[in-house]
Design an enzyme around this catalytic site. Structure first.
Site, PDB file in Angstrom:
ATOM      1  CD  GLU A  64      -1.615  -2.740   1.492  1.00  0.00           C
ATOM      2  OE1 GLU A  64      -0.740  -2.366   1.811  1.00  0.00           O
ATOM      3  OE2 GLU A  64      -2.588  -2.667   2.001  1.00  0.00           O
ATOM      4  CG  PHE A 126      -9.059  -9.885  12.061  1.00  0.00           C
ATOM      5  CD1 PHE A 126      -8.237 -10.224  12.107  1.00  0.00           C
ATOM      6  CD2 PHE A 126      -9.623  -9.590  10.256  1.00  0.00           C
ATOM      7  CE1 PHE A 126      -7.084 -10.452  11.112  1.00  0.00           C
ATOM      8  CE2 PHE A 126      -8.848  -9.991   9.391  1.00  0.00           C
ATOM      9  CZ  PHE A 126      -7.304 -10.621   9.689  1.00  0.00           C
ATOM     10  CD  GLN A 127      -7.079  -7.421   7.678  1.00  0.00           C
ATOM     11  OE1 GLN A 127      -7.899  -7.230   7.151  1.00  0.00           O
ATOM     12  NE2 GLN A 127      -5.659  -7.486   8.081  1.00  0.00           N
ATOM     13  CE  LYS A 176     -16.916  -6.767   4.555  1.00  0.00           C
ATOM     14  NZ  LYS A 176     -16.366  -7.561   4.369  1.00  0.00           N
ATOM     15  CG  MET A 488      23.000  12.117   2.126  1.00  0.00           C
ATOM     16  SD  MET A 488      23.861  13.165   1.402  1.00  0.00           S
ATOM     17  CE  MET A 488      22.949  13.839  -0.313  1.00  0.00           C
TER      18      MET A 488
END
Lengths: 587, 188
Positions: A64, A126-127, A176, A488
């Site tokens: 993501e 959940f999640q 949802k 760097m």
């Protein structure tokens, strides 16, 4: 709902009963979105299920963070709002780095996340994660939507907020059950209230007159042009100001391309790795005209010694930026283009030749040290790579860079003539940005040649997106500037940590084999001679092409202003036969 | 220096977090924060007091305005205004010490709002120094403070003024209102 085909947009004109999931896509279609970068998951599944009914292309990313960077790259290259989508929990948290990257660089972006059903919000389902809480400090605004009827208004407002004033990312978190419920979708009725400009915006005749007078009376003026030039579309106005009053222009990293590199008044990039004459001219200036830039610490060095002899005019759209780092004499708070259009009629011709000559004379010393002027020693320097890439592409490509040494070399040696041709993470300095951002840029500008320039470190952070390139069948060229170090950081260790190269040597896979495993053609480049041929081959190949360019391991970016030093206290490239044997003590 | 901001914010979930988060980010401690209803439907009014450098107020106000749910921000600064705080103080008393507290309450123009055989509750509104004065005296007395609850400051400008808050309401400017500001009640 009415049966919809991909061509059918009647839902936009006729209010229709739709599910929340369908409303998401219908609203995006109405906002002109054609491409969404995302990754499905449980809490966003209703939305993905509804996608087939709408004329939007979904790019499946591999992580993501890639989706957020792609939306960001899309926005930077095209000027339109980029859209990223993810599921709840880890999907949402993976977006955060990309959102913060967009926030720090004022990129218009809308992120849509699914969340658990509103009935279980706050129960550690959940999640489930509090993504609106997490992203609060790194978004311009965010929404938690738990009813289908609120989706269209929230999304439309998100698009408005993302693009208005100083742009930025907006996140819309949709539960949802809101995606599953039905509501009347009325695109027109969901239109947000007119955007409220920041109440502290303002510039009046007195301010404009004072600015014009400062310009008239200045002997050593410099224009500092930043990202706002692009965001405001003020390229012409900045150019007019510079040409009319014969004022040299110094650019910030994100300002590159806002003023043509080949223009005689273009000084180049300012700041930590800006050329010596640019920073010296700022330190010696008697007037700075800051246009759409925010006096970032990488640009000013120590504030207590920054441009002490200069009066300062600050033209800026965000009132919170004026007088934040640098105290200014005139603040013109508004859209850069509008302000300059008001200011220009008050600015007359000026003879700037003496000051321009002084600056020109100071370039000589730097030119001697320039790596381009060092005789070929058989070494392949990254600076050479940038220079040659610029030459071979005609300077017209969109370049997405990662973060680190190669980013600074690109900024120094790849000369950007046009706006939106450099896609780079300036404010947050996000490694792993280049590859996904380039994918987004390619979708934003499908007809442009797109190059990724990344280091071997940053490239590996998001290398999984190689598969996205293949799945999407897009043409992108990738140049990995491979020096076997986190370059760097290694440079800082060399200069400031007595050469203790702790955790910077880097073992990488064979990048050409890695590309091959993805079905991407590639080649390794070891010498400058090989480079030309390889670049031409990459450009001529129909599909994506990866170049693994093995450059000098221990090269450093010069000049450099050590963090916490004054703008004129630069470390210059040492004048030695072998420029690689050097220490911080060199001059 | 001490800054006082009065802001009108949308009365929806999460707005207070956004305001508080701004100060957290700037590493500025909020000394006092009161939020409640206002004359404008759907908008809450908050008074926020913090300590920061003199130059910070411009940036704080500009940053507050950048929050989408913040409708108006007024920087009170040194403008003539009335600031009040409410305190509820529960004090342990006995039959012997009760009258002593009654006297103090009388002197401070506070009120007794609850009375039991072992304790009483004092309600007091006023400026910070006055409330602290009563607390100090009570501490020095024989009566132990059992509970102390202070509301934080509420501030309102005196008279009509030209801030955005009132302009948004269609109020006239200071010049148009003659002798609008009547300094009544306690002075700060």
């Amino acid at each position: 709902m009415a049966k919809q085909t991909k061509q059918d947009n009647t839902h936009l004109t006729t209010p229709t009963q739709l599910t929340g999931a369908e409303i998401v896509w219908a609203t995006l279609v109405g906002e002109g979105v054609t491409t969404v970068f995302g990754y499905p998951g449980g809490a966003i599944l209703p939305v993905y299920d509804a996608l087939r009914k709408f004329p939007i292309h979904h790019v499946l990313v591999r992580h993501e963070q890639g989706a957020a960077h792609m939306a960001d790259g899309f926005a930077r290259a095209s000027g339109k709002v980029g859209v990223a989508m993810a599921t709840s929990g880890p999907g949402a948290t993976n977006l955060v780095t990309g959102i913060a990257t967009a926030m720090l660089d004022s990129i218009p972006m809308v992120c849509i996340t699914g969340n658990v059903s509103s009935k279980v919000l706050g129960t550690d389902a959940f999640q489930e994660v509090d993504i609106t809480g997490i992203t609060l400090p790194v978004t311009k605004h965010n929404f938690l939507v738990s009813r289908a009827e609120d989706i269209a208004p929230a999304l439309r407002q998100a698009f408005q907020i993302a693009q208005s004033g100083r742009p930025g990312p907006v996140l819309v978190d949709i539960t949802k059950d809101a995606q599953q419920a039905k509501a009347l979708f009325d695109f027109e009725a969901a239109k947000p209230k007119p955007y409220r400009p920041h109440p502290m915006l303002g510039f009046n005749d007195a301010g404009l007159e004072k600015a014009a007078e400062l310009i008239r009376n200045s002997k050593r003026p410099v224009i500092l042009a930043g990202h706002g030039v692009m965001e405001s579309g003020a390229m012409e106005q900045v150019r007019s100001l510079a040409e009319r009053a014969q004022i040299p222009v110094a650019l910030t990293l994100l300002g590159l391309g806002g003023f043509p590199a080949s223009h005689p008044l273009n000084l180049g990039m300012m700041g930590m790795h800006g050329e010596a004459w640019v920073n010296d001219s700022i330190q010696n200036a008697d007037l700075l005209i800051a246009c759409g830039m925010r006096f970032d610490d990488r640009v000013t060095g120590t504030l207590s010694s920054y441009a002490l002899n200069a009066k300062k005019i600050h033209i800026e759209i965000d009132p919170a930026e004026v007088n934040k780092n640098v105290k200014v004499d005139v603040g013109l708070i508004g859209d850069l283009r509008n302000v300059l259009e008001e200011l220009l009629p008050r600015v007359g011709g000026r003879d700037g030749s003496a000051w321009l000559k002084t600056i020109d004379a100071s370039k000589g010393e730097s030119a001697v040290r320039d790596i381009k002027n060092i005789p070929d020693s058989g070494h392949l320097y990254a600076a050479h790579v940038m220079h040659d890439l610029w030459k071979l592409t005609g300077g017209d490509a969109v370049v997405a860079t990662d973060v680190g040494q190669h980013q600074m070399w690109e900024a120094q040696y790849f000369h950007h003539e046009k706006p939106r041709t450099l896609v780079t993470s300036g404010g947050l300095g996000t490694m792993g940005f280049a590859l996904p951002a380039a994918i987004g840029a390619k979708f934003g500008c499908p007809d442009k040649e797109v190059w990724v320039i990344a280091g071997d470190g940053g490239f590996q952070m998001t290398a999984a997106e190689l598969a996205t390139i293949v799945q999407e069948k897009i043409k992108i060229n990738i140049a990995i500037i491979n020096n076997g170090y986190l370059g760097m950081v290694r440079q800082w260790q060399e200069f400031f940590y007595e050469g203790n190269y702790q955790s910077t040597p880097l073992v990488s896979p064979d990048f050409v084999k890695l590309a091959d495993a993805h079905g991407i053609a590639g080649a390794t480049v070891r010498t400058r001679k090989e480079l030309d041929e390889a670049v031409e081959k990459a450009r001529a190949t129909d599909g994506p092409f990866l170049l693994n360019i093995l450059v000098e391991k221990a090269d450093s970016v010069y000049p450099m202003i050590p963090a916490g030093s004054a703008l004129h206290e630069m470390i210059l490239r040492p004048r030695k036969k072998n420029p690689l044997i050097e220490t911080a003590e060199d001059e | 220096m001490v800054h006082t901001f009065v802001a009108y914010v949308e009365d929806i979930p999460g707005v207070l977090t956004r305001v508080a988060s701004l100060f957290r980010r700037l590493n500025i401690n909020i000394q006092s924060l009161t939020v409640g209803g206002s004359e404008r439907p759907g908008l809450s009014r908050l008074t926020l007091v913090c300590e920061s450098s003199g130059e910070a107020s411009h940036r704080i106000r500009a940053s507050l305005f950048k929050l989408e749910n913040v409708v108006d921000v007024d920087d009170i600064a040194q403008a003539p205004s009335v600031t009040r705080e409410l305190a509820l103080i529960k004090v342990a008393v006995t039959a012997q010490t009760r009258s002593q507290v009654f006297e103090l309450v009388e002197v401070f123009r506070a009120r007794i709002v609850d009375l039991t055989s072992e304790s009483l509750m004092i309600e007091m509104t006023g400026v910070e120094s006055k409330i602290e004065g009563l607390i100090e005296i009570l501490k020095a007395s024989d009566c132990r403070i059992l509970e102390l609850c202070r509301s934080g400051k509420m501030t309102m400008r005196r008279g009509h003024h030209t801030s955005g808050v009132l302009r948004a309401l269609g109020a006239k400017s200071n010049e148009e209102v003659v002798a609008g500001a009547i300094a009544g009640g306690e002075s700060d």
